[in-house]
Enzyme design. Structure first.
Site, PDB file in Angstrom:
ATOM      1  N   THR A 135      29.991  53.854  41.411  1.00 26.88           N
ATOM      2  CA  THR A 135      31.111  54.359  40.610  1.00 26.88           C
ATOM      3  C   THR A 135      32.274  54.804  41.492  1.00 26.88           C
ATOM      4  O   THR A 135      32.091  55.619  42.395  1.00 26.88           O
ATOM      5  CB  THR A 135      30.653  55.547  39.744  1.00 26.88           C
ATOM      6  OG1 THR A 135      29.573  55.126  38.909  1.00 26.88           O
ATOM      7  CG2 THR A 135      31.785  56.069  38.888  1.00 26.88           C
ATOM      8  N   HIS A 186      43.298  43.709  43.015  1.00 24.12           N
ATOM      9  CA  HIS A 186      42.224  43.483  42.045  1.00 24.12           C
ATOM     10  C   HIS A 186      42.803  42.932  40.744  1.00 24.12           C
ATOM     11  O   HIS A 186      44.014  42.894  40.557  1.00 24.12           O
ATOM     12  CB  HIS A 186      41.461  44.776  41.759  1.00 24.12           C
ATOM     13  CG  HIS A 186      40.552  45.196  42.862  1.00 24.12           C
ATOM     14  ND1 HIS A 186      40.995  45.912  43.954  1.00 24.12           N
ATOM     15  CD2 HIS A 186      39.223  44.999  43.056  1.00 24.12           C
ATOM     16  CE1 HIS A 186      39.975  46.145  44.773  1.00 24.12           C
ATOM     17  NE2 HIS A 186      38.891  45.599  44.245  1.00 24.12           N
ATOM     18  N   LYS A 190      41.465  46.289  36.074  1.00 29.45           N
ATOM     19  CA  LYS A 190      40.828  47.366  36.837  1.00 29.45           C
ATOM     20  C   LYS A 190      41.634  48.650  36.670  1.00 29.45           C
ATOM     21  O   LYS A 190      42.833  48.688  36.963  1.00 29.45           O
ATOM     22  CB  LYS A 190      40.720  46.994  38.312  1.00 29.45           C
ATOM     23  CG  LYS A 190      39.918  48.002  39.138  1.00 29.45           C
ATOM     24  CD  LYS A 190      39.678  47.474  40.553  1.00 29.45           C
ATOM     25  CE  LYS A 190      38.936  48.488  41.416  1.00 29.45           C
ATOM     26  NZ  LYS A 190      37.595  48.802  40.896  1.00 29.45           N
TER      27      LYS A 190
END
Length: 264
Positions: free
Chosen positions: A81, A140, A144
């Protein structure tokens, strides 16, 4: 831990979570146990009870809850995470308490290439003197949510630590400033790029660039399977572990296979 280890994925409906679920479904070594997401029929306690190991790629608040539950019903945990434990003292304390009970692996990026990239960045941080400016650039996919990525944050922390320990220099995040040492950090969210991280060391006359690019999210699934192999094979003592701790086993195995091939 037996060969029929049941593995539950927290955040199983997310992009990375789905990749890990798929990798576990295709694995003959592990059994996919019930996972947990916003739409789960089972409670978090029930998911934990039905699994031998938990893999968490969710949200810092949910990961904090997972750790709290595992303090009551301990199971080994792999955390990917982003932003956990962050600067939250309560999260740090709970995580530290859990590491005294079970092995916990924290890995912002589970790919072998990302680990090798980080090692190269560490080496360059040691070798490049303060005359080199430093830039981290990460890209990314457009969906995201977190920025900075967990991998980029890990690279930033690594560079700052090495510069402090080896050069006695404090580096801050920001634009270049002649009055202080800075690391420029750039984030981009475009297209469907799984992940790219680039670190540049730039002087007035030259540039050294190291880049890691992910072409397929499947590398994250393979990375988690490697960590599970490490847990099953070595059955480590309770403690806090990094991806590097677990991948040394993979690198040794690949070296042995390569040696056998070249010997023949």
């Amino acid at each position: 831990m037996g060969s029929s280890m049941h593995v539950g994925v927290i955040g199983c409906s997310g992009r990375t979570g789905k990749v890990i679920v798929s990798a576990l479904e295709q694995s003959s070594e592990y059994t996919l146990g019930p996972g947990f997401s916003r739409s789960s029929a089972l409670t978090l306690f029930q998911v934990i009870a039905h699994n031998d190991v938990l893999v968490d790629f969710s949200h810092p608040l949910l990961t904090k809850e997972v750790v709290a539950h595992l303090l009551i019903s301990p199971k080994p945990l792999i955390i990917g995470t982003t932003g956990f434990p962050g600067k939250c003292k309560e999260a740090h304390d709970s995580l530290e308490e859990l590491t005294h009970i079970v092995p916990v692996v924290v890995c912002p990026n589970a790919s072998l290439g990302a680990y090798i990239h980080k090692r190269l960045v560490m080496l360059l941080s040691q070798l490049c003197n303060p005359q080199f400016d430093i830039r981290i650039r990460e890209t990314h996919h457009r969906y995201k949510k977190d920025s900075l990525s967990g991998t980029a944050q890990d690279l930033l922390d690594t560079i700052q630590q090495v510069k402090q320990e080896d050069w006695g220099e404090e580096y801050e995040v920001g634009q270049r400033d002649s009055s202080k040492k800075t690391i420029e950090v750039q984030s981009s969210r475009v297209g469907d790029i799984p992940g790219e991280h680039e670190v540049a060391f730039i002087s007035s006359g030259e540039q050294i660039l190291v880049r890691h690019t992910v072409f397929s999210r499947n590398v994250f699934g393979r990375g988690i399977l490697s960590i599970l192999d490490w847990l099953k094979t070595l059955n480590p003592q309770p403690g806090l572990y990094s991806l590097g701790d677990t991948l040394e086993l993979v690198l040794r195995n690949e070296h042995c296979l390569l040696k056998k091939t070249t010997d023949h």
